[in-house]
Motif scaffolding. Structure first.
Motif, mmCIF file in Angstrom:
data_model
loop_
_atom_site.group_PDB
_atom_site.id
_atom_site.type_symbol
_atom_site.label_atom_id
_atom_site.label_comp_id
_atom_site.label_asym_id
_atom_site.label_seq_id
_atom_site.Cartn_x
_atom_site.Cartn_y
_atom_site.Cartn_z
ATOM 1 N N GLN A 27 0.762 -1.152 0.106
ATOM 2 C CA GLN A 27 0.114 0.042 0.107
ATOM 3 C C GLN A 27 0.853 1.183 0.100
ATOM 4 O OE1 GLN A 27 -3.565 -0.476 -0.218
ATOM 5 N NE2 GLN A 27 -2.422 -2.545 -0.814
ATOM 6 N N ARG A 83 -3.976 -0.044 -4.278
ATOM 7 C CA ARG A 83 -5.401 -0.143 -4.023
ATOM 8 C C ARG A 83 -6.183 -1.435 -4.634
ATOM 9 N NH1 ARG A 83 -7.955 5.319 -4.786
ATOM 10 N NH2 ARG A 83 -6.872 5.736 -2.721
ATOM 11 N N ALA A 84 -6.006 -1.550 -5.694
ATOM 12 C CA ALA A 84 -6.549 -2.651 -6.363
ATOM 13 C C ALA A 84 -6.224 -4.209 -5.795
ATOM 14 C CB ALA A 84 -6.276 -2.940 -7.848
ATOM 15 N N TRP A 86 -5.099 -4.823 -2.733
ATOM 16 C CA TRP A 86 -5.800 -4.791 -1.307
ATOM 17 C C TRP A 86 -7.242 -5.188 -1.598
ATOM 18 C CZ3 TRP A 86 -4.525 -5.423 3.280
ATOM 19 C CH2 TRP A 86 -5.215 -5.225 4.211
ATOM 20 N N ALA A 87 -7.962 -4.428 -2.687
ATOM 21 C CA ALA A 87 -9.180 -4.706 -2.923
ATOM 22 C C ALA A 87 -9.390 -6.231 -3.158
ATOM 23 C CB ALA A 87 -9.897 -3.902 -3.941
ATOM 24 N N THR A 90 -8.593 -8.471 -0.056
ATOM 25 C CA THR A 90 -9.833 -8.341 1.088
ATOM 26 C C THR A 90 -11.222 -8.421 0.528
ATOM 27 O OG1 THR A 90 -9.927 -6.021 0.740
ATOM 28 C CG2 THR A 90 -8.445 -6.666 2.680
ATOM 29 N N ASP A 91 -11.185 -8.984 -0.687
ATOM 30 C CA ASP A 91 -12.744 -9.225 -1.327
ATOM 31 C C ASP A 91 -13.350 -10.254 -0.295
ATOM 32 O OD1 ASP A 91 -14.066 -9.500 -4.093
ATOM 33 O OD2 ASP A 91 -14.281 -11.326 -3.186
#
Length: 109
Positions: A27, A83-84, A86-87, A90-91
């Motif tokens: 991040q 950002r993507a 992490w997304a 954590t989905d």
């Protein structure tokens, strides 16, 4: 008879242990994300085995969405997009938290 879930969770444990801090650190430092690619590949290899013979519902749900999720994770990490990454990581439908639920109680989880 072999416990398929326990075996798969054991295979995944080290890769997830390595992947987690790299995604978190990615991040702030996108160079960490490319170092995550080998771990992502190991998780993808286990995910590709599917969930046949696994009774745990959370693991089965994770496995059903894992390929799509891991592809997004790999693509984002390759691009250096924290950002993507992490997304995807954590989905809620196919991310690592769901895998952790599916492996809960297995050694190291």
């Amino acid at each position: 008879m072999t416990d398929i879930r326990a075996s798969r969770c054991e295979e995944l444990r080290q890769a997830i242990t390595e992947l987690t801090p790299l995604v978190i650190e990615g991040q702030a430092d996108a160079t960490k994300l490319t170092r995550a690619l080998p771990s992502i590949a190991r998780v993808r290899a286990v995910a590709a085995l599917g969930a046949d013979g696994v009774d745990d519902e959370a693991y089965r749900v994770w496995a059903a969405g894992a390929e799509r999720n891991l592809e997004a994770l790999q693509d984002a990490a390759t691009r250096g997009d924290g950002r993507a990454t992490w997304a995807a990581f954590t989905d809620r439908e196919a991310g690592v938290a769901l895998l952790a639920q599916g492996c809960a109680g297995a050694p190291g989880w």
